[in-house]
Motif scaffolding. Structure first.
Motif, PDB file in Angstrom:
ATOM      1  N   TYR A  99      35.135  26.500  35.484  1.00 25.39           N
ATOM      2  CA  TYR A  99      34.593  27.536  34.931  1.00 25.39           C
ATOM      3  C   TYR A  99      34.008  28.490  35.519  1.00 25.39           C
ATOM      4  N   ASN A 100      33.306  28.407  36.452  1.00 25.04           N
ATOM      5  CA  ASN A 100      32.646  29.430  37.000  1.00 25.04           C
ATOM      6  C   ASN A 100      33.545  30.486  37.778  1.00 25.04           C
ATOM      7  N   ALA A 101      34.555  29.806  38.509  1.00 29.01           N
ATOM      8  CA  ALA A 101      35.551  30.757  39.253  1.00 29.01           C
ATOM      9  C   ALA A 101      36.251  31.365  38.179  1.00 29.01           C
ATOM     10  N   GLN A 102      36.474  31.006  37.151  1.00 29.05           N
ATOM     11  CA  GLN A 102      37.223  31.577  36.155  1.00 29.05           C
ATOM     12  C   GLN A 102      36.536  32.758  35.600  1.00 29.05           C
ATOM     13  N   TYR A 103      35.505  32.661  35.390  1.00 31.96           N
ATOM     14  CA  TYR A 103      34.355  34.044  34.495  1.00 31.96           C
ATOM     15  C   TYR A 103      34.437  34.938  35.898  1.00 31.96           C
ATOM     16  N   LEU A 104      34.121  34.522  37.195  1.00 29.99           N
ATOM     17  CA  LEU A 104      34.044  35.287  38.006  1.00 29.99           C
ATOM     18  C   LEU A 104      34.994  36.206  38.432  1.00 29.99           C
ATOM     19  N   SER A 105      36.327  35.590  38.732  1.00 29.44           N
ATOM     20  CA  SER A 105      37.645  36.057  38.936  1.00 29.44           C
ATOM     21  C   SER A 105      37.961  37.157  37.847  1.00 29.44           C
ATOM     22  N   ALA A 106      37.748  36.692  36.360  1.00 33.25           N
ATOM     23  CA  ALA A 106      38.123  37.677  35.229  1.00 33.25           C
ATOM     24  C   ALA A 106      37.232  38.814  35.489  1.00 33.25           C
ATOM     25  N   PHE A 107      35.720  38.510  35.681  1.00 39.85           N
ATOM     26  CA  PHE A 107      34.897  39.672  35.916  1.00 39.85           C
ATOM     27  C   PHE A 107      35.404  40.631  36.793  1.00 39.85           C
ATOM     28  N   VAL A 108      35.666  40.211  37.987  1.00 41.25           N
ATOM     29  CA  VAL A 108      36.168  41.075  39.046  1.00 41.25           C
ATOM     30  C   VAL A 108      37.337  42.142  38.628  1.00 41.25           C
ATOM     31  N   ALA A 109      38.505  40.994  38.034  1.00 39.58           N
ATOM     32  CA  ALA A 109      39.671  41.724  37.671  1.00 39.58           C
ATOM     33  C   ALA A 109      39.378  42.856  36.507  1.00 39.58           C
ATOM     34  N   TYR A 110      38.664  42.227  35.584  1.00 36.10           N
ATOM     35  CA  TYR A 110      38.436  43.252  34.344  1.00 36.10           C
ATOM     36  C   TYR A 110      37.760  44.725  35.043  1.00 36.10           C
ATOM     37  N   LEU A 111      36.982  44.557  35.828  1.00 36.63           N
ATOM     38  CA  LEU A 111      36.354  45.746  36.475  1.00 36.63           C
ATOM     39  C   LEU A 111      37.230  46.609  36.921  1.00 36.63           C
ATOM     40  N   TYR A 112      38.270  46.215  38.043  1.00 41.74           N
ATOM     41  CA  TYR A 112      39.287  46.875  38.623  1.00 41.74           C
ATOM     42  C   TYR A 112      40.130  47.470  37.416  1.00 41.74           C
ATOM     43  N   GLN A 113      40.354  46.884  36.568  1.00 39.47           N
ATOM     44  CA  GLN A 113      41.260  47.466  35.238  1.00 39.47           C
ATOM     45  C   GLN A 113      40.606  48.298  34.528  1.00 39.47           C
ATOM     46  N   GLY A 114      39.293  48.510  34.704  1.00 39.94           N
ATOM     47  CA  GLY A 114      38.704  49.675  33.971  1.00 39.94           C
ATOM     48  C   GLY A 114      38.278  49.072  32.520  1.00 39.94           C
ATOM     49  N   GLU A 115      38.253  47.720  32.432  1.00 40.98           N
ATOM     50  CA  GLU A 115      38.016  47.056  31.092  1.00 40.98           C
ATOM     51  C   GLU A 115      36.411  46.565  31.181  1.00 40.98           C
ATOM     52  N   GLN A 116      35.512  47.638  31.231  1.00 36.71           N
ATOM     53  CA  GLN A 116      34.202  47.242  31.177  1.00 36.71           C
ATOM     54  C   GLN A 116      33.619  46.182  30.235  1.00 36.71           C
ATOM     55  N   THR A 117      34.136  46.390  29.055  1.00 38.42           N
ATOM     56  CA  THR A 117      33.586  45.688  27.873  1.00 38.42           C
ATOM     57  C   THR A 117      33.859  44.189  28.314  1.00 38.42           C
TER      58      THR A 117
END
Length: 332
Positions: free
Chosen positions: A217-235
């Motif tokens: 779960y921790n890896a999933q949340y952190l990796s998604a967090f980083v990916a969304y930032l690079y996609q510009g999906e800040q929300t």
């Protein structure tokens, strides 16, 4: 340097300001940190002034000077100076140093208070001694001093305080930090309740091992967090800010945290978590009017109101600070 008399250097000055930081950002335990700047532009961090002098001297000043050790050898700013000087190959060529730490953050707040003292000190010293250390070498010194304060070596406070922005720790020694895209739409409402929670104490309640499902779960949340930032999906990035590693064990150490978090999430906060090891709480929103409402609520419901407190609680609305100590210049 050999041609310059020590006495000719006496009086040379340098200064540095290091912004506060929020370590972990919930989703990145010991791996993620963000520098903070108040939207009203008032300081939220520590300042250090250094000057070549006839003899070594340490002065504490500022709103939270009373929390600094009276023995300079116990003061992290001075410990940083001793380490800085011990690593110089030509230390004897320089005079003694007078240092003033302007302490503007409470100790044990979860806002990188110890890191601020260390980062501001080493940045100012590096300027005074005409930049003998590279950024990476200076960061290594910062981590070494900070490890002595918290009990573990991690850069999630010192790196953002020095470089600014949102920093992810890297496993590569040659490139120890990664500057992530700045979440410029976020307002960080940070609330320090008025009591301290030492980092070592907050770490002692953590388990030595975590279940495999928790690690996933921790890896999933952190990796998604980083990916969304690079996609510009800040929300979406904000909504992945969840702490399954430390918060379940630390929440009960912080009076009022659970009820405040529940209320703020019900009011639409994108994320609510423990800043660093606590007890400061942070809440994220992309709406300034909402941030003001959260601030008012936390002032009434999270800040301790007892008299005779050593530290007074506060709530500030911040954003991620683009500049860290490395790029902030102060006039002496």
């Amino acid at each position: 340097m050999n041609a310059v008399n020590k006495n000719e250097l006496i009086g040379r000055k340098a200064s540095a300001y290091a912004p506060a930081s929020t370590g972990n950002v919930s989703v990145g335990f010991d791996l993620l940190g963000a520098a903070l700047v108040r939207i009203d532009q008032q300081p939220l961090g520590d300042t250090v002034h250094v000057e070549f002098s006839q003899q070594d001297e340490m002065i504490n000043s500022g709103e939270f000077a009373h929390v600094c050790p009276t023995d300079k050898m116990q003061n992290l700013a001075w410990i940083a100076y001793v380490l800085f000087r011990s690593k110089l190959s030509n230390s004897d060529e320089y005079p003694a140093v007078k240092m003033e730490l302007v302490k503007s953050l409470p100790v044990g707040s979860g806002l990188g208070s110890s890191a601020c003292s260390v980062v501001a000190s080493l940045t100012a010293l590096n300027r005074l001694f005409e930049l003998p250390y590279t950024d990476q070498a200076l960061l290594t010194l910062m981590g070494e001093v900070e490890a002595g304060a918290s009990g573990d070596l991690h850069y999630d406070n010192v790196a953002p305080s020095y470089f600014g922005g949102l920093q992810l720790m890297s496993p590569h020694e040659s490139a120890p930090v990664i500057n992530l895209p700045n979440p410029d739409s976020w307002y960080w409402v940070v609330a320090f309740p008025g009591f301290s929670l030492p980092t070592k104490e907050a770490r002692e309640v953590l388990p030595k091992q975590v279940d495999k499902s928790v690690a996933i779960y921790n890896a999933q949340y952190l990796s998604a967090f980083v990916a969304y930032l690079y996609q510009g999906e800040q929300t979406l990035a904000a909504k992945t800010i969840k702490d399954v590693i430390a918060e379940p064990y630390r929440a009960d150490l912080i009076a009022g945290f659970k009820s405040s978090k529940q209320h703020l999430l019900e009011q639409g906060a994108l994320a609510v978590g423990i800043s660093g090891a606590g007890p400061t709480l942070f809440a994220l929103t992309s709406d300034l009017a909402q941030a003001e409402k959260y601030k008012n609520y936390l002032e009434q419901n999270y800040i301790q109101q007892e008299e005779n407190q050593a530290n007074k609680g506060f709530v500030h609305i911040c954003q991620c600070a683009i500049q860290g100590a490395k790029d902030i210049e102060l006039s002496n």
